[in-house]
Design a protein around this motif. Structure first.
Motif, PDB file in Angstrom:
ATOM      1  N   ASN A  50       9.196   9.917  -0.202  1.00 54.17           N
ATOM      2  CA  ASN A  50       8.628  11.259  -0.365  1.00 54.17           C
ATOM      3  C   ASN A  50       8.384  11.917   0.988  1.00 54.17           C
ATOM      4  OD1 ASN A  50       6.370   9.824   0.418  1.00 54.17           O
ATOM      5  ND2 ASN A  50       5.569   9.669  -1.667  1.00 54.17           N
ATOM      6  N   ALA A  69       6.774  11.311   3.748  1.00 55.24           N
ATOM      7  CA  ALA A  69       5.525  11.304   4.532  1.00 55.24           C
ATOM      8  C   ALA A  69       4.600  10.233   3.965  1.00 55.24           C
ATOM      9  CB  ALA A  69       4.842  12.655   4.495  1.00 55.24           C
ATOM     10  N   TYR A  70       3.526   9.993   4.690  1.00 59.98           N
ATOM     11  CA  TYR A  70       2.456   9.131   4.167  1.00 59.98           C
ATOM     12  C   TYR A  70       1.637   9.975   3.214  1.00 59.98           C
ATOM     13  CZ  TYR A  70       3.319   6.170   8.312  1.00 59.98           C
ATOM     14  OH  TYR A  70       3.876   5.372   9.276  1.00 59.98           O
ATOM     15  N   MET A  71       1.967   9.904   1.942  1.00 61.68           N
ATOM     16  CA  MET A  71       1.318  10.792   0.975  1.00 61.68           C
ATOM     17  C   MET A  71      -0.042  10.258   0.543  1.00 61.68           C
ATOM     18  SD  MET A  71       3.142  13.261   1.051  1.00 61.68           S
ATOM     19  CE  MET A  71       4.760  13.969   1.205  1.00 61.68           C
ATOM     20  N   ASN A  72      -0.122   8.952   0.361  1.00 61.97           N
ATOM     21  CA  ASN A  72      -1.361   8.371  -0.131  1.00 61.97           C
ATOM     22  C   ASN A  72      -2.548   8.695   0.772  1.00 61.97           C
ATOM     23  OD1 ASN A  72      -2.926   6.499  -1.822  1.00 61.97           O
ATOM     24  ND2 ASN A  72      -2.947   5.247  -0.001  1.00 61.97           N
ATOM     25  N   THR A  73      -2.283   8.801   2.058  1.00 62.18           N
ATOM     26  CA  THR A  73      -3.373   9.067   3.001  1.00 62.18           C
ATOM     27  C   THR A  73      -3.498  10.551   3.333  1.00 62.18           C
ATOM     28  OG1 THR A  73      -1.784   8.238   4.620  1.00 62.18           O
ATOM     29  CG2 THR A  73      -3.638   6.825   4.103  1.00 62.18           C
ATOM     30  N   GLU A 108      -5.025  -9.764   8.884  1.00 59.46           N
ATOM     31  CA  GLU A 108      -5.106  -8.937   7.673  1.00 59.46           C
ATOM     32  C   GLU A 108      -4.789  -9.765   6.419  1.00 59.46           C
ATOM     33  OE1 GLU A 108      -1.870  -6.166   7.239  1.00 59.46           O
ATOM     34  OE2 GLU A 108      -3.045  -4.818   5.992  1.00 59.46           O
ATOM     35  N   ALA A 154       0.843  -1.194   0.000  1.00 60.82           N
ATOM     36  CA  ALA A 154       0.000   0.000   0.000  1.00 60.82           C
ATOM     37  C   ALA A 154       0.880   1.246   0.000  1.00 60.82           C
ATOM     38  CB  ALA A 154      -0.890   0.003   1.233  1.00 60.82           C
ATOM     39  N   SER A 155       0.533   2.187  -0.833  1.00 65.12           N
ATOM     40  CA  SER A 155       1.313   3.423  -0.975  1.00 65.12           C
ATOM     41  C   SER A 155       0.697   4.193  -2.136  1.00 65.12           C
ATOM     42  CB  SER A 155       2.771   3.104  -1.338  1.00 65.12           C
ATOM     43  OG  SER A 155       2.803   2.397  -2.577  1.00 65.12           O
ATOM     44  N   CYS A 156       1.244   5.384  -2.424  1.00 67.52           N
ATOM     45  CA  CYS A 156       0.795   6.102  -3.609  1.00 67.52           C
ATOM     46  C   CYS A 156       0.944   5.235  -4.851  1.00 67.52           C
ATOM     47  CB  CYS A 156       1.596   7.384  -3.790  1.00 67.52           C
ATOM     48  SG  CYS A 156       0.929   8.750  -2.829  1.00 67.52           S
ATOM     49  N   PHE A 190       0.153  -3.392   3.433  1.00 67.29           N
ATOM     50  CA  PHE A 190       1.124  -2.326   3.707  1.00 67.29           C
ATOM     51  C   PHE A 190       2.451  -2.829   4.297  1.00 67.29           C
ATOM     52  CE2 PHE A 190       1.189   2.189   5.836  1.00 67.29           C
ATOM     53  CZ  PHE A 190       2.172   2.592   4.957  1.00 67.29           C
ATOM     54  N   TYR A 204      11.053   4.268  -2.124  1.00 70.87           N
ATOM     55  CA  TYR A 204      10.939   5.587  -2.751  1.00 70.87           C
ATOM     56  C   TYR A 204      10.416   6.519  -1.666  1.00 70.87           C
ATOM     57  CZ  TYR A 204       5.859   5.182  -3.322  1.00 70.87           C
ATOM     58  OH  TYR A 204       4.517   5.064  -3.090  1.00 70.87           O
ATOM     59  N   GLY A 262       7.038   2.681  -0.233  1.00 71.14           N
ATOM     60  CA  GLY A 262       7.231   4.072   0.165  1.00 71.14           C
ATOM     61  C   GLY A 262       8.028   4.166   1.456  1.00 71.14           C
ATOM     62  N   ASP A 263       8.190   5.394   1.946  1.00 73.10           N
ATOM     63  CA  ASP A 263       8.934   5.542   3.202  1.00 73.10           C
ATOM     64  C   ASP A 263       8.145   4.968   4.376  1.00 73.10           C
ATOM     65  OD1 ASP A 263       7.739   8.165   2.114  1.00 73.10           O
ATOM     66  OD2 ASP A 263       7.650   8.506   4.273  1.00 73.10           O
ATOM     67  N   GLY A 264       6.833   5.109   4.363  1.00 76.79           N
ATOM     68  CA  GLY A 264       6.035   4.499   5.428  1.00 76.79           C
ATOM     69  C   GLY A 264       6.171   2.987   5.401  1.00 76.79           C
ATOM     70  N   GLY A 265       6.110   2.433   4.195  1.00 76.28           N
ATOM     71  CA  GLY A 265       6.206   0.983   4.017  1.00 76.28           C
ATOM     72  C   GLY A 265       7.608   0.450   4.239  1.00 76.28           C
TER      73      GLY A 265
HETATM   74  C1  LIG Z   1      -2.202  -1.814   7.785  1.00 74.89           C
HETATM   75  C2  LIG Z   1      -2.503  -0.553   7.076  1.00 74.89           C
HETATM   76  N1  LIG Z   1      -2.513   0.614   7.769  1.00 74.89           N
HETATM   77  C3  LIG Z   1      -2.765   1.753   7.116  1.00 74.89           C
HETATM   78  C4  LIG Z   1      -3.029   1.767   5.783  1.00 74.89           C
HETATM   79  C5  LIG Z   1      -3.344   3.063   5.107  1.00 74.89           C
HETATM   80  N2  LIG Z   1      -2.291   3.503   4.226  1.00 74.89           N
HETATM   81  C6  LIG Z   1      -2.268   3.199   2.914  1.00 74.89           C
HETATM   82  S1  LIG Z   1      -1.003   3.851   2.086  1.00 74.89           S
HETATM   83  C7  LIG Z   1      -0.473   4.650   3.474  1.00 74.89           C
HETATM   84  C8  LIG Z   1       0.676   5.584   3.440  1.00 74.89           C
HETATM   85  C9  LIG Z   1       1.797   5.092   2.634  1.00 74.89           C
HETATM   86  O1  LIG Z   1       2.890   5.895   2.880  1.00 74.89           O
HETATM   87  P1  LIG Z   1       4.257   5.594   2.189  1.00 74.89           P
HETATM   88  O2  LIG Z   1       4.659   4.199   2.423  1.00 74.89           O
HETATM   89  O3  LIG Z   1       5.216   6.632   2.600  1.00 74.89           O
HETATM   90  O4  LIG Z   1       3.913   5.716   0.642  1.00 74.89           O
HETATM   91  P2  LIG Z   1       3.353   7.025  -0.117  1.00 74.89           P
HETATM   92  O5  LIG Z   1       1.874   6.954  -0.086  1.00 74.89           O
HETATM   93  O6  LIG Z   1       3.874   8.221   0.584  1.00 74.89           O
HETATM   94  O7  LIG Z   1       3.865   6.928  -1.504  1.00 74.89           O
HETATM   95  C10 LIG Z   1      -1.263   4.348   4.563  1.00 74.89           C
HETATM   96  C11 LIG Z   1      -1.063   4.884   5.914  1.00 74.89           C
HETATM   97  C12 LIG Z   1      -3.023   0.526   5.117  1.00 74.89           C
HETATM   98  N3  LIG Z   1      -3.276   0.409   3.803  1.00 74.89           N
HETATM   99  N4  LIG Z   1      -2.742  -0.600   5.781  1.00 74.89           N
END
Ligand SMILES: Cc1ncc(C[n+]2csc(CCOP(=O)(O)OP(=O)(O)O)c2C)c(N)n1
Ligand SMILES: [Mg+2]
Lengths: 294, 392
Positions: free
Chosen positions: A127, A129-133, B88, A45-47, A69, A125, A98-101
């Motif tokens: 960016n 922050a959590y951009m997608n959310t 999940e 999960a990400s942008c 994610f 990759y 992403g950076d969150g992932g």
């Molecule tokens: C377990 C879980 N928690 C929260 C989310 C919601 N979620 C989807 S994408 C995302 C942010 C992703 O951030 P990042 O990895 O930095 O990628 P970006 O969107 O910035 O490219 C979140 C919080 C999810 N899909 N699954």
């Protein structure tokens, strides 16, 4: 200045769902230019889960496995095992998070995978922050940035986690940083990573986000270049977790990089000086690691 | 060939015979024996598979999903907290329509820490889209595991093979272990309906808008609906090869029974004895063993219970605020039938407490003496003193 020609026949197709100027989309284009079509992408999960397109479309010509994610490292490992068991071991498994992932929810799974030295290329990759959310802070968000969860006067006061050092601490064969502002360097690093097949390779890619950073879409690459030129995001490689090589020496001031980015607009001259000091210290530290004279 | 195996190893034997290609696992008592044996088989070459020692159950299922989508037969095993941690990814595996097989050893969830048997862990995953098959003894564990691979690949659905902690997982029994050739005839090499493939690239698991999501879920339900018939079809082939016929639902002496006891897991074996004893004393009692919990075999359950005057469901599990979970399902299966039997919900043996023939006798007696259930569910064998001490 050197001219760079991108392949016309890219595994990345011309249509995608990224915002205008999306650094993450540019990053994929460069990465796949280095890796070629015999690649499978694991996408948590990400942008990029959006950029890759909704069912039944795809912005890539190569197979994509979207995943939950936190799972990039583990899912890539399972896929790697399947490819080996089915005589397709020569296919590259590209984990693209992403950076969150990578820095946050996916760190455990990634650490597990690289500790096993899985034969995959793991990309973050970044960016910042959590951009997608909707631009919430992650542990990759830098000191000074405003996000929707570090708003107003509560802009982020803690530093960005150093993910490359964490990966290097696993003593993997190859870890590197790359930037969408330095295309030739980035493509070369993906080629090098591909050639180092056999173990875990990690590439931390700086990928600007015009929407979240509040910069004009056409400034995406320029801002990414300035991050390198100001040593905010140095380009370097770490081999076997210990041999550091710096690829580019920045000469600019941090203020030049911060200027014009809406996400940093609130910072005072003193805050900027604090950031400059942090960057200088980190740069000196990196140079010592690379055994450069300081 | 008859061999003596503990229940866990009956599962490991089946996984070996199924020629699984990727195994990912994380340790948790009382599941560990299953994957320890498999790890040995991988190490000594008896099984040609990759064994991934992942760093969590979340990753164990994620890796199994990656492997399965990569086109190989994949297996994992877990229990209790491990299963909860995977939650999940259980949705992800089913939604991706991947034929992953998982052994799940029923163990209580904390707090307090309790490693003993209790079905609440697997039953709280009932809405994830996994087929769930509950085993009674060692032979059942081996047979059900083999059936699980066949069924999973027939329907493109993941299957959970569920066994009681210790009473089954750690109990040694004679088990007929079939030969490889026969198993190969039941389970030909895995031929995935779809997989990640550079020659035919697809974008799997991507964003799906409201206009398309519902149909995907409906298709999953259609596959679920085909599971009972699919099971029977596979069981017929199984019987041809091995002389035993696995059953999704087994009715014992139900035809003329006034009271039918409904069980799952190892309690069933105890209950067989009780029913035999009661029958000898002239009591009109029957036993319905539910092996398949998802999809819930509602038609079969209705059919076998159609003549009973009362139904007594024994649940080693509980849904707080509702009741015993098998009892809820049985009630739901019966409720649209005019004049159906009252369903008594008995909760017993939570957290590994014994369910003895006496416990089952007590359940039978209570049911016989009472016209209608006095409560949504009836807890058996509670110690009143302890209840008083902890009451709020
Ligand atoms: C377990 C879980 N928690 C929260 C989310 C919601 N979620 C989807 S994408 C995302 C942010 C992703 O951030 P990042 O990895 O930095 O990628 P970006 O969107 O910035 O490219 C979140 C919080 C999810 N899909 N699954
Ligand atoms: Mg991000």
């Amino acid at each position: 200045m050197a001219q760079l020609t991108l392949d016309k026949e890219s595994p990345m197709l011309s249509g995608h769902l990224g915002c205008p100027g999306c650094g993450a989309a540019i990053a994929m284009k460069f990465a796949l230019q280095g890796l070629g079509e015999k690649t499978m992408v694991v996408l948590p999960a990400s942008c990029w889960g959006v950029i890759s397109g909704p069912y039944p479309q795809s912005s890539l010509k190569i197979p994509i496995m979207n995943m939950a994610f936190a799972t990039a490292g583990a899912a890539a490992s399972g896929l790697r095992a399947a490819l080996e068991m089915t005589g397709r071991g020569d296919t590259t498994v590209l984990s693209w998070a992403g950076d969150g992932g990578t820095f946050d929810i996916g760190l455990q799974s990634l650490s597990g995978a690289v500790e096993r030295n899985e034969d995959c290329i793991f990309v973050c990759y970044d960016n910042e922050a959590y951009m997608n959310t909707g631009v919430q802070r992650s542990s990759a968000t830098p000191f000074g940035m405003r996000t929707t969860t570090t708003p107003g006067g509560r802009w982020k006061r803690t530093r960005k986690k150093n993910i490359v050092e964490i990966l290097a601490a696993h003593r993997i064969p190859y870890a590197a940083t790359a930037s969408i502002g330095f295309a030739a360097d980035m493509i070369a690093k993906f080629k090098k990573a591909a050639a180092l097949k056999g173990g875990s390779r990690f590439i931390h890619v700086f990928a600007s986000c015009p929407t979240g950073w509040r910069i004009p879409s056409e400034a995406s690459v320029k801002v990414a270049r300035l991050a390198v030129e100001s040593n905010v995001f140095p380009l370097y490689e770490v081999e076997d977790g210990v041999r550091y090589t710096i690829n580019h020496h920045g000469r600019r001031k941090v203020a030049e990089y911060l200027e014009g980015q809406g996400r940093f607009r609130h910072l005072s001259a003193q805050d900027i000086a604090t950031i400059q000091a942090q960057v200088d210290a980190q740069w000196a530290f990196l140079r010592r690691r690379a055994q450069e004279e300081t | 060939m008859k061999q003596v195996h503990e229940g866990s190893h009956a599962v490991s034997e089946a996984v070996r015979l199924a020629r699984v290609q990727v195994i990912s696992a994380y340790p948790i008592t009382p599941q560990t024996h299953i994957v320890e044996a498999l790890s040995d088989y991988c190490a000594d070459g008896r099984l040609d598979a990759r064994f991934l020692c992942v760093e969590s159950e979340h990753s164990a299922m994620a890796a199994a999903i990656g492997a399965s989508l990569g086109g190989v037969r994949a297996f994992t095993a877990t229990s209790s907290h491990g299963l909860a941690y995977m939650h999940e990814l259980l949705h992800w595996a089913a939604g991706s329509r991947l034929p992953i097989v998982m052994a799940e050893v029923n163990r209580a969830l904390g707090p307090g820490w309790n490693i003993w048997t209790d079905q609440t862990d697997s039953l709280s995953q009932r809405d994830t889209g996994w087929i769930q098959l509950y085993c009674e003894d060692g032979q059942d564990a081996l047979d059900t595991t083999l059936m699980a691979f066949g069924l999973a690949e027939m329907l493109n659905l993941p299957v959970m093979v569920v066994l009681d902690a210790f009473f089954l997982s750690h109990t040694y029994e004679p088990v007929d272990v079939p030969d490889q050739d026969s198993v190969d005839r039941l389970l030909p090499p895995f031929a995935p309906r779809f997989r990640l493939d550079c020659e035919h690239a697809f974008n799997f698991g991507q964003m799906v808008p409201p206009a398309r999501y519902m149909e995907m879920r409906y298709n999953l339900q259609l596959a679920m609906q085909a599971a009972e018939a699919g099971f029977a079809q596979l069981a017929a082939k199984f019987e041809e090869l091995f002389g035993r016929r696995p059953q999704a639902v087994e009715a014992l002496a139900c035809a003329d029974a006034q009271i039918v006891l409904v069980t799952s897991g190892t309690v069933t074996s105890t209950c067989r004895q009780v029913v035999r004893d009661l029958r000898r004393n002239g009591e009109k009692v029957g036993l319905l063993k539910i092996g398949m919990f998802r999809p819930f075999p509602a038609d079969s359950v209705r059919r076998h219970l159609s003549r009973a005057a009362k139904v007594a469901v024994v649940d080693r599990n509980f849904s707080f605020g509702a009741g015993g979970i098998f009892a809820q399902e049985v009630r739901a299966a019966l409720c649209n039938r005019q004049g159906h039997a009252p369903v008594f919900s008995y909760v017993a043996g939570l957290g590994g407490r014994d369910i003895t023939p006496r416990t089952l006798m007590e359940i039978y007696d209570q049911t016989r003496r009472t016209a209608t259930p006095p409560d949504e569910s009836i807890w058996i064998g509670l110690d009143a003193e302890q209840v008083k001490t902890w009451r709020n």
